[in-house]
Structures are given as structure tokens and as C-alpha cells.
Design a protein around this motif. Structure first.
Motif, PDB file in Angstrom:
ATOM      1  N   LEU A  50     -46.333  57.785  22.074  1.00  0.00           N
ATOM      2  CA  LEU A  50     -45.430  56.740  21.597  1.00  0.00           C
ATOM      3  C   LEU A  50     -44.102  56.842  22.352  1.00  0.00           C
ATOM      4  O   LEU A  50     -43.715  57.931  22.791  1.00  0.00           O
ATOM      5  N   GLN A  93     -41.853  59.441  21.076  1.00  0.00           N
ATOM      6  CA  GLN A  93     -41.947  60.828  21.531  1.00  0.00           C
ATOM      7  C   GLN A  93     -40.901  61.110  22.625  1.00  0.00           C
ATOM      8  O   GLN A  93     -40.284  62.180  22.633  1.00  0.00           O
ATOM      9  N   MET A 113     -37.589  61.449  21.059  1.00  0.00           N
ATOM     10  CA  MET A 113     -37.478  62.775  20.436  1.00  0.00           C
ATOM     11  C   MET A 113     -37.182  63.860  21.468  1.00  0.00           C
ATOM     12  O   MET A 113     -36.382  64.759  21.227  1.00  0.00           O
ATOM     13  N   LYS A 114     -37.860  63.768  22.610  1.00  0.00           N
ATOM     14  CA  LYS A 114     -37.620  64.760  23.676  1.00  0.00           C
ATOM     15  C   LYS A 114     -36.149  64.736  24.094  1.00  0.00           C
ATOM     16  O   LYS A 114     -35.535  65.775  24.317  1.00  0.00           O
ATOM     17  N   LEU A 162     -33.640  63.727  22.208  1.00  0.00           N
ATOM     18  CA  LEU A 162     -32.853  64.311  21.106  1.00  0.00           C
ATOM     19  C   LEU A 162     -32.848  65.827  21.236  1.00  0.00           C
ATOM     20  O   LEU A 162     -31.805  66.474  21.111  1.00  0.00           O
ATOM     21  N   GLY A 163     -34.027  66.385  21.506  1.00  0.00           N
ATOM     22  CA  GLY A 163     -34.153  67.839  21.641  1.00  0.00           C
ATOM     23  C   GLY A 163     -33.280  68.360  22.775  1.00  0.00           C
ATOM     24  O   GLY A 163     -32.587  69.367  22.622  1.00  0.00           O
ATOM     25  N   PHE A 169     -38.294  57.727   5.557  1.00  0.00           N
ATOM     26  CA  PHE A 169     -38.287  57.988   7.005  1.00  0.00           C
ATOM     27  C   PHE A 169     -36.983  57.464   7.608  1.00  0.00           C
ATOM     28  O   PHE A 169     -36.292  58.167   8.341  1.00  0.00           O
ATOM     29  N   PHE A 225     -33.937  59.555   6.623  1.00  0.00           N
ATOM     30  CA  PHE A 225     -33.754  60.761   7.447  1.00  0.00           C
ATOM     31  C   PHE A 225     -33.102  60.396   8.775  1.00  0.00           C
ATOM     32  O   PHE A 225     -32.267  61.131   9.298  1.00  0.00           O
ATOM     33  N   THR A 233     -29.448  61.684  10.220  1.00  0.00           N
ATOM     34  CA  THR A 233     -29.289  62.191  11.581  1.00  0.00           C
ATOM     35  C   THR A 233     -28.101  61.506  12.267  1.00  0.00           C
ATOM     36  O   THR A 233     -27.256  62.174  12.865  1.00  0.00           O
ATOM     37  N   CYS A 248     -33.131  66.687  11.137  1.00  0.00           N
ATOM     38  CA  CYS A 248     -34.294  66.685  12.042  1.00  0.00           C
ATOM     39  C   CYS A 248     -35.464  67.399  11.354  1.00  0.00           C
ATOM     40  O   CYS A 248     -36.576  66.864  11.296  1.00  0.00           O
ATOM     41  N   PHE A 294     -48.168  62.137  11.015  1.00  0.00           N
ATOM     42  CA  PHE A 294     -47.848  61.178  12.064  1.00  0.00           C
ATOM     43  C   PHE A 294     -48.642  61.492  13.341  1.00  0.00           C
ATOM     44  O   PHE A 294     -49.326  60.638  13.898  1.00  0.00           O
ATOM     45  N   TYR A 345     -52.406  60.392  17.312  1.00  0.00           N
ATOM     46  CA  TYR A 345     -53.023  61.067  18.464  1.00  0.00           C
ATOM     47  C   TYR A 345     -54.392  61.657  18.160  1.00  0.00           C
ATOM     48  O   TYR A 345     -55.337  61.408  18.877  1.00  0.00           O
TER      49      TYR A 345
HETATM   50  C1  HEC Z   1     -37.055  59.932  10.925  1.00  0.00           C
HETATM   51  C2  HEC Z   1     -37.848  61.064  11.276  1.00  0.00           C
HETATM   52  C3  HEC Z   1     -37.383  61.984  12.370  1.00  0.00           C
HETATM   53  C4  HEC Z   1     -36.120  62.460  12.595  1.00  0.00           C
HETATM   54  C5  HEC Z   1     -34.856  62.216  11.781  1.00  0.00           C
HETATM   55  C6  HEC Z   1     -36.203  63.305  13.755  1.00  0.00           C
HETATM   56  N1  HEC Z   1     -37.485  63.342  14.236  1.00  0.00           N
HETATM   57 FE1  HEC Z   1     -38.111  64.385  15.854  1.00  0.00          FE
HETATM   58  N2  HEC Z   1     -40.018  63.717  15.526  1.00  0.00           N
HETATM   59  C7  HEC Z   1     -40.397  62.813  14.567  1.00  0.00           C
HETATM   60  C8  HEC Z   1     -41.791  62.487  14.730  1.00  0.00           C
HETATM   61  C9  HEC Z   1     -42.592  61.518  13.876  1.00  0.00           C
HETATM   62  C10 HEC Z   1     -42.243  63.227  15.835  1.00  0.00           C
HETATM   63  C11 HEC Z   1     -43.642  63.170  16.490  1.00  0.00           C
HETATM   64  C12 HEC Z   1     -43.582  62.086  17.558  1.00  0.00           C
HETATM   65  C13 HEC Z   1     -44.772  62.025  18.471  1.00  0.00           C
HETATM   66  O1  HEC Z   1     -45.394  63.051  18.758  1.00  0.00           O
HETATM   67  O2  HEC Z   1     -45.063  60.900  18.954  1.00  0.00           O
HETATM   68  C14 HEC Z   1     -41.104  63.998  16.311  1.00  0.00           C
HETATM   69  C15 HEC Z   1     -41.146  64.870  17.385  1.00  0.00           C
HETATM   70  C16 HEC Z   1     -40.061  65.558  17.896  1.00  0.00           C
HETATM   71  C17 HEC Z   1     -40.105  66.461  19.038  1.00  0.00           C
HETATM   72  C18 HEC Z   1     -41.339  66.843  19.834  1.00  0.00           C
HETATM   73  C19 HEC Z   1     -41.519  65.857  20.980  1.00  0.00           C
HETATM   74  C20 HEC Z   1     -42.693  66.264  21.884  1.00  0.00           C
HETATM   75  O3  HEC Z   1     -42.410  66.679  23.012  1.00  0.00           O
HETATM   76  O4  HEC Z   1     -43.843  66.158  21.440  1.00  0.00           O
HETATM   77  C21 HEC Z   1     -38.825  66.911  19.249  1.00  0.00           C
HETATM   78  C22 HEC Z   1     -38.351  67.859  20.338  1.00  0.00           C
HETATM   79  C23 HEC Z   1     -37.994  66.299  18.235  1.00  0.00           C
HETATM   80  N3  HEC Z   1     -38.774  65.494  17.432  1.00  0.00           N
HETATM   81  C24 HEC Z   1     -36.627  66.499  18.124  1.00  0.00           C
HETATM   82  C25 HEC Z   1     -35.834  65.955  17.126  1.00  0.00           C
HETATM   83  C26 HEC Z   1     -34.429  66.259  16.954  1.00  0.00           C
HETATM   84  C27 HEC Z   1     -33.636  67.217  17.806  1.00  0.00           C
HETATM   85  C28 HEC Z   1     -34.012  65.541  15.876  1.00  0.00           C
HETATM   86  C29 HEC Z   1     -32.661  65.493  15.233  1.00  0.00           C
HETATM   87  C30 HEC Z   1     -31.520  65.323  16.094  1.00  0.00           C
HETATM   88  C31 HEC Z   1     -35.152  64.787  15.380  1.00  0.00           C
HETATM   89  N4  HEC Z   1     -36.239  65.072  16.169  1.00  0.00           N
HETATM   90  C32 HEC Z   1     -35.117  63.967  14.289  1.00  0.00           C
HETATM   91  C33 HEC Z   1     -39.600  62.299  13.553  1.00  0.00           C
HETATM   92  C34 HEC Z   1     -38.243  62.540  13.416  1.00  0.00           C
END
Ligand code: HEC
Length: 142
Positions: free
Chosen positions: A25, A28, A31-32, A34-35, A85, A88, A92, A122, A133, A138
Motif C-alpha cells: 500500500l 506503507q 509509514m517508512k 514516518l519511521g 484509526f 490515532f 500523532t 504510533c 491490517f 498482504y
Molecule cells: C492510524 C494508525 C497508525 C499510526 C498512527 C501509525 N501507524 Fe505506522 N503503520 C500502520 C499500519 C496499518 C501499518 C502497516 C502498513 C502496511 O504494511 O502496509 C504501519 C506500519 C508502519 C511501519 C512499517 C513499514 C514497513 O516497512 O513495513 C513503520 C516503520 C511505521 N508504521 C512507523 C510509524 C511511526 C513512526 C508512526 C508515528 C509517528 C506511525 N507509524 C503511526 C498504522 C499506523
């Protein structure tokens, strides 16, 4: 006419689902990023480099959204959990803004307090929703 449109829409949606089922997605990638920005913030805190912390916090606070078709899929899967969801996600954003403001004031303790809130937000979302999810988007498609 209405029925035809409804049928067309559902066919289109179905085709979109089928075609994209196994691809990561866009969320993803969001999220990377954000990390990565959390890591940059951590490093900035260690160095008391508040402008780096502030920039990373702004990037976290203004992270891009998933495209519309993906939002439709996510909303469809989450159902009534979508409210929580989104809450949250809201937590953040608020904590990231707080961290940016504290960094602007070069107030290290406040930065760390906001950082903790941010990480908790997070983690809360991950603990509540990530396993189901990932399974849904997946694992079920392999
Ligand atoms: C509203 C829900 C939510 C919040 C808030 C959230 N995440 Fe996530 N995060 C997810 C979900 C759902 C996944 C799985 C996504 C996927 O694999 O497609 C994920 C996956 C990830 C991953 C793994 C990505 C990978 O390489 O597979 C990281 C790193 C991550 N989040 C970091 C963060 C950080 C840092 C924060 C806060 C600043 C945060 N997330 C906040 C829902 C959230």
C-alpha cells in the motif's frame, strides 16, 4: 440508470482490488517515511540540534495521505474501527505539532515529552490494527 452506475462502480472497485491486492500500500511508504523522520528526530535530540528536530516533526505532522482508491479500500476493511484509526492518526499529528513547537523553543524536556506522546500514538495504532491490517492486505492474497 442508477443501477447501471452502481454496477459499474462495483466492477471498477473490484478490478482495482484484484489488480492491487498483493502490492504494498502507499500507506506503507508513508509509514517508512514516518519511521525515518522519527530516527532523524532521535538523533537531533541527542545532538541538541533543535532545528533538525523541528524539521523532522513538521514532516511527521504533514505526512502525505494515501490516494483516494486506497482510502476506499482501507475504510472498507476498517469499517466502524475507522473512527478509532483516525483518532490515532489525530493523536500523532497533535504530538508532532507539539514536538515542533518545543523544538522551536529549544526546550529539550518538552521535546522529549512530546516525543514520548508521539511514539505512544504510533505504538497504540500498531498494536490495535497492524496485525489484522497486514494479514488482510498482504497475507490473504498470497
Ligand atoms: C492510524 C494508525 C497508525 C499510526 C498512527 C501509525 N501507524 Fe505506522 N503503520 C500502520 C499500519 C496499518 C501499518 C502497516 C502498513 C502496511 O504494511 O502496509 C504501519 C506500519 C508502519 C511501519 C512499517 C513499514 C514497513 O516497512 O513495513 C513503520 C516503520 C511505521 N508504521 C512507523 C510509524 C511511526 C513512526 C508512526 C508515528 C509517528 C506511525 N507509524 C503511526 C498504522 C499506523
Amino acid at each position: 440508470m442508477k443501477k447501471t452506475i452502481a454496477l459499474l462502480t462495483s466492477t471498477l472497485l473490484f478490478t482495482t482490488f484484484a489488480a492491487k491486492a498483493a502490492e504494498p500500500l502507499a500507506l506503507q511508504q508513508v509509514m517508512k517515511e514516518l519511521g525515518k523522520n522519527m530516527q532523524i528526530a532521535t538523533d537531533g535530540i541527542s545532538r541538541e540540534d533543535w532545528s533538525t528536530v523541528e524539521q523532522a516533526a513538521h514532516k511527521i505532522a504533514s505526512h502525505p495521505e494515501a490516494p483516494l482508491d486506497e482510502k476506499v479500500r482501507i475504510t472498507g476493511f476498517m469499517g466502524s474501527n475507522m473512527v478509532k484509526f483516525k483518532a490515532f492518526d489525530g493523536q500523532t499529528h497533535r504530538a508532532a505539532h507539539e514536538m515542533a513547537e518545543a523544538a522551536e523553543l529549544k526546550n529539550g524536556q518538552k521535546v522529549i515529552a512530546a516525543f514520548q506522546k508521539l511514539q505512544s500514538a504510533c505504538l497504540s495504532c500498531h498494536q490495535a490494527y497492524r496485525p489484522a491490517f497486514v494479514k488482510h492486505f498482504y497475507e490473504n492474497t498470497k
